[in-house]
Design a protein around this motif. Structure first.
Motif, mmCIF file in Angstrom:
data_model
loop_
_atom_site.group_PDB
_atom_site.id
_atom_site.type_symbol
_atom_site.label_atom_id
_atom_site.label_comp_id
_atom_site.label_asym_id
_atom_site.label_seq_id
_atom_site.Cartn_x
_atom_site.Cartn_y
_atom_site.Cartn_z
ATOM 1 N N SER A 14 0.829 -1.202 0.000
ATOM 2 C CA SER A 14 0.000 0.000 0.000
ATOM 3 C C SER A 14 0.869 1.260 0.000
ATOM 4 C CB SER A 14 -0.883 0.018 1.246
ATOM 5 O OG SER A 14 -1.560 1.244 1.338
ATOM 6 N N PRO A 15 0.466 2.288 -0.762
ATOM 7 C CA PRO A 15 1.229 3.541 -0.761
ATOM 8 C C PRO A 15 0.949 4.386 0.484
ATOM 9 C CG PRO A 15 -0.645 3.734 -2.220
ATOM 10 C CD PRO A 15 -0.616 2.304 -1.735
ATOM 11 N N PHE A 16 -0.014 3.981 1.288
ATOM 12 C CA PHE A 16 -0.375 4.722 2.504
ATOM 13 C C PHE A 16 0.296 4.105 3.716
ATOM 14 C CE2 PHE A 16 -3.924 4.935 -0.490
ATOM 15 C CZ PHE A 16 -3.959 6.298 -0.713
ATOM 16 N N ARG A 17 0.544 4.928 4.717
ATOM 17 C CA ARG A 17 1.155 4.424 5.947
ATOM 18 C C ARG A 17 0.171 3.569 6.728
ATOM 19 N NH1 ARG A 17 3.584 9.786 8.562
ATOM 20 N NH2 ARG A 17 4.291 10.657 6.617
ATOM 21 N N ALA A 18 0.712 2.627 7.465
ATOM 22 C CA ALA A 18 -0.118 1.786 8.317
ATOM 23 C C ALA A 18 -0.640 2.632 9.472
ATOM 24 C CB ALA A 18 0.692 0.613 8.854
ATOM 25 N N PRO A 19 -1.898 2.424 9.874
ATOM 26 C CA PRO A 19 -2.425 3.179 10.998
ATOM 27 C C PRO A 19 -1.681 2.815 12.285
ATOM 28 C CG PRO A 19 -3.962 1.477 10.325
ATOM 29 C CD PRO A 19 -2.858 1.492 9.332
ATOM 30 N N ILE A 20 -1.467 3.810 13.119
ATOM 31 C CA ILE A 20 -0.772 3.590 14.388
ATOM 32 C C ILE A 20 -1.810 3.186 15.429
ATOM 33 C CG2 ILE A 20 0.613 4.667 16.191
ATOM 34 C CD1 ILE A 20 1.607 6.614 13.998
ATOM 35 N N PRO A 21 -1.643 2.014 16.057
ATOM 36 C CA PRO A 21 -2.620 1.591 17.065
ATOM 37 C C PRO A 21 -2.514 2.476 18.307
ATOM 38 C CG PRO A 21 -0.784 0.067 17.001
ATOM 39 C CD PRO A 21 -0.576 1.040 15.885
ATOM 40 N N PRO A 22 -3.634 2.697 19.010
ATOM 41 C CA PRO A 22 -3.572 3.509 20.219
ATOM 42 C C PRO A 22 -2.728 2.810 21.285
ATOM 43 C CG PRO A 22 -5.718 2.470 20.008
ATOM 44 C CD PRO A 22 -4.957 2.178 18.753
ATOM 45 N N PRO A 23 -2.051 3.578 22.149
ATOM 46 C CA PRO A 23 -1.225 2.950 23.185
ATOM 47 C C PRO A 23 -2.097 2.190 24.184
ATOM 48 C CG PRO A 23 -1.385 5.312 23.546
ATOM 49 C CD PRO A 23 -2.037 5.020 22.227
ATOM 50 N N LEU A 24 -1.559 1.092 24.699
ATOM 51 C CA LEU A 24 -2.277 0.301 25.684
ATOM 52 C C LEU A 24 -2.344 1.052 27.002
ATOM 53 C CD1 LEU A 24 -0.787 -3.229 24.997
ATOM 54 C CD2 LEU A 24 -2.981 -2.330 24.250
ATOM 55 N N LYS A 25 -3.465 0.934 27.680
ATOM 56 C CA LYS A 25 -3.623 1.600 28.973
ATOM 57 C C LYS A 25 -2.809 0.847 30.010
ATOM 58 C CE LYS A 25 -8.242 3.356 28.051
ATOM 59 N NZ LYS A 25 -9.647 3.346 28.491
ATOM 60 N N GLN A 26 -2.116 1.596 30.852
ATOM 61 C CA GLN A 26 -1.296 1.015 31.913
ATOM 62 C C GLN A 26 -1.827 1.500 33.253
ATOM 63 O OE1 GLN A 26 1.922 -0.681 31.612
ATOM 64 N NE2 GLN A 26 1.581 -0.967 29.442
ATOM 65 N N PHE A 27 -2.005 0.590 34.191
ATOM 66 C CA PHE A 27 -2.462 0.934 35.526
ATOM 67 C C PHE A 27 -1.495 0.354 36.542
ATOM 68 C CE2 PHE A 27 -6.310 0.862 32.924
ATOM 69 C CZ PHE A 27 -6.835 2.112 33.213
ATOM 70 N N ALA A 28 -1.418 0.993 37.711
ATOM 71 C CA ALA A 28 -0.561 0.525 38.797
ATOM 72 C C ALA A 28 -1.404 0.420 40.058
ATOM 73 C CB ALA A 28 0.596 1.496 39.013
ATOM 74 N N VAL A 29 -0.949 -0.403 40.994
ATOM 75 C CA VAL A 29 -1.645 -0.538 42.268
ATOM 76 C C VAL A 29 -1.698 0.830 42.936
ATOM 77 C CG1 VAL A 29 -1.546 -1.599 44.552
ATOM 78 C CG2 VAL A 29 -0.972 -2.946 42.533
ATOM 79 N N GLY A 30 -2.888 1.210 43.387
ATOM 80 C CA GLY A 30 -3.085 2.493 44.046
ATOM 81 C C GLY A 30 -3.673 3.565 43.142
ATOM 82 N N ASP A 31 -3.710 3.342 41.827
ATOM 83 C CA ASP A 31 -4.278 4.326 40.908
ATOM 84 C C ASP A 31 -5.781 4.469 41.146
ATOM 85 O OD1 ASP A 31 -1.886 4.784 39.645
ATOM 86 O OD2 ASP A 31 -2.354 3.603 37.858
ATOM 87 N N GLN A 32 -6.259 5.717 41.132
ATOM 88 C CA GLN A 32 -7.697 5.956 41.167
ATOM 89 C C GLN A 32 -8.205 5.879 39.743
ATOM 90 O OE1 GLN A 32 -8.516 9.675 43.215
ATOM 91 N NE2 GLN A 32 -9.770 8.494 44.623
ATOM 92 N N VAL A 33 -9.322 5.180 39.560
ATOM 93 C CA VAL A 33 -9.877 4.982 38.224
ATOM 94 C C VAL A 33 -11.374 5.250 38.231
ATOM 95 C CG1 VAL A 33 -8.130 3.284 37.535
ATOM 96 C CG2 VAL A 33 -10.236 2.518 38.625
ATOM 97 N N THR A 34 -11.907 5.432 37.047
ATOM 98 C CA THR A 34 -13.347 5.505 36.875
ATOM 99 C C THR A 34 -13.742 4.497 35.809
ATOM 100 O OG1 THR A 34 -15.218 6.947 36.400
ATOM 101 C CG2 THR A 34 -13.208 7.389 35.190
ATOM 102 N N HIS A 35 -14.880 3.855 36.027
ATOM 103 C CA HIS A 35 -15.381 2.836 35.110
ATOM 104 C C HIS A 35 -16.792 3.233 34.702
ATOM 105 C CE1 HIS A 35 -16.834 -1.094 33.708
ATOM 106 N NE2 HIS A 35 -15.561 -1.372 33.501
ATOM 107 N N ASP A 36 -17.128 3.034 33.440
ATOM 108 C CA ASP A 36 -18.435 3.444 32.921
ATOM 109 C C ASP A 36 -19.604 2.786 33.653
ATOM 110 O OD1 ASP A 36 -17.086 5.009 31.125
ATOM 111 O OD2 ASP A 36 -17.527 3.768 29.373
ATOM 112 N N MET A 37 -19.431 1.557 34.112
ATOM 113 C CA MET A 37 -20.539 0.857 34.774
ATOM 114 C C MET A 37 -20.429 0.885 36.296
ATOM 115 S SD MET A 37 -21.004 -2.463 32.301
ATOM 116 C CE MET A 37 -21.964 -3.294 33.530
#
Length: 73
Positions: A14-37
């Motif tokens: 292909s003459p077009f560049r390959a799409p760059i995948p989004p970076p994987l989410k990284q979490f550590a113990v103690g991180d505050q998070v929010t979840h949709d559900m």
């Protein structure tokens, strides 16, 4: 409803560049998070690349990677 299709693969000729995948989410113990559900919570355990154990106060939930509905605060 139709099932969402998988992303199309990039052809090497292909003459077009390959799409760059989004970076994987990284979490550590103690991180505050929010979840949709589940709402607000704190990460209490990590299985590298597999899942995160999150305490939401009333319940503890094992959230599988890629953590689509969870984000770090």
């Amino acid at each position: 409803m139709t099932k969402p299709s998988a992303p199309k693969r990039h052809l090497p000729t292909s003459p077009f560049r390959a799409p760059i995948p989004p970076p994987l989410k990284q979490f550590a113990v103690g991180d505050q998070v929010t979840h949709d559900m589940h709402g607000l919570g704190r990460v209490i355990g990590i299985e590298e690349g597999v899942a995160a154990l999150v305490d939401f106060g009333s319940t503890q939930v094992r959230i599988l990677s890629p953590y689509a509905k969870m984000s770090k605060l």
